[in-house]
Design a protein around this motif. Sequence first.
Motif, short mmCIF file in Angstrom:
data_model
loop_
_atom_site.label_atom_id
_atom_site.label_comp_id
_atom_site.label_asym_id
_atom_site.label_seq_id
_atom_site.Cartn_x
_atom_site.Cartn_y
_atom_site.Cartn_z
N GLU A 106 0.44 -0.36 2.38
CA GLU A 106 -0.18 0.86 2.70
C GLU A 106 0.29 1.87 1.58
O GLU A 106 -0.74 2.55 1.24
CB GLU A 106 0.71 1.45 3.93
CG GLU A 106 0.31 0.59 5.35
CD GLU A 106 0.92 -0.80 5.52
OE1 GLU A 106 1.69 -0.94 4.71
OE2 GLU A 106 0.14 -1.56 6.05
N GLU A 107 1.10 1.82 0.95
CA GLU A 107 1.59 2.65 -0.13
C GLU A 107 0.69 2.44 -1.42
O GLU A 107 0.28 3.36 -2.27
CB GLU A 107 3.09 2.77 -0.52
CG GLU A 107 4.06 3.30 0.55
CD GLU A 107 5.67 2.78 0.28
OE1 GLU A 107 6.40 3.43 0.84
OE2 GLU A 107 5.71 1.75 -0.43
N THR B 116 4.72 -0.86 -0.17
CA THR B 116 4.08 -1.78 0.82
C THR B 116 2.55 -1.68 0.53
O THR B 116 2.21 -0.76 -0.32
CB THR B 116 4.42 -1.02 2.26
OG1 THR B 116 3.75 0.43 2.22
CG2 THR B 116 5.90 -0.99 2.64
N TYR C 123 -2.06 -7.50 -3.56
CA TYR C 123 -0.70 -7.65 -2.55
C TYR C 123 -0.74 -9.13 -2.09
O TYR C 123 0.35 -9.34 -1.84
CB TYR C 123 -0.68 -6.53 -1.43
CG TYR C 123 0.53 -6.25 -1.05
CD1 TYR C 123 1.32 -5.55 -1.73
CD2 TYR C 123 1.22 -6.89 0.11
CE1 TYR C 123 2.57 -4.89 -1.26
CE2 TYR C 123 2.54 -6.53 0.42
CZ TYR C 123 3.35 -5.58 -0.17
OH TYR C 123 4.28 -5.24 0.01
#
Length: 254
Positions: A232-233, A230, A206
């Motif tokens: 988190e996803e 994101t 990321y």
Amino acid sequence: MIELVGVGKSYGPIRALHDVSLKAEAGSVTCVLGDNGAGKSTLIGIMSGLHPHTSGSLLVDGKPTVFSSPREALDLGIATVYQNLAVIPLMEVWRNFFLGSELTAGRFPLAGMRIKEMKRVADAALRDMGIVLADIDQPIGTLSGGQRQGVAIARAIHFGAKVLILDEPTAALGVKQSGAVLKHVAAARDAGIGVVFITHNPHHAYLVGDHFVILKLGSAVLDARRGEVTLEELTAQMAGGDELEQLAHELGRG
């Protein structure tokens, strides 16, 4: 620059990869994530010319292509930096940089190597990647893991790579060295190279990624651009979100 469309790979009745699509674009980092056995190594093998796909299409500059060897892929500007780096630890940095592509003067078999020129070129290419060495003559085995990755990336770019495939470049590195490698990835992207970054670490992906593909058991379970997902996803998908929730429930920890 290179695109896979519905690509699959089978070994007899065993299906290692099924209906995977992705593309490496100039000045962009495509991150391919997945656990062990997800199909990442098979994908690298197809893109690098190690073995042909059995279904779907591989396009290079828009033209359908089936590589017959890694050399053919390399000749088209597709360079792969493997996890083991294929360096000779006791050999000097500059010699590893030019390994197999030495500059020579005169004709074979009496041709001599242009050592001063190779040292100068290697040092300049490494400095462009932010790697400043006190001695270009030191054995490459004395460099840190991050620096060795940087040498391999700089070498690929110097010898004309248009697409750079990186096989788990941060897997065996600490936090600081991983950060150095991610800077090298960003430098390659900023130089207009199309980067395919293979990793199992969503945090590293990321930090530099523009496009993300997650493989599971040979199939893509997520395909999203940076603005569509994101961290988190991405992490939840990598960790197998639904499976973890089910496991927590079964263990009475939900």
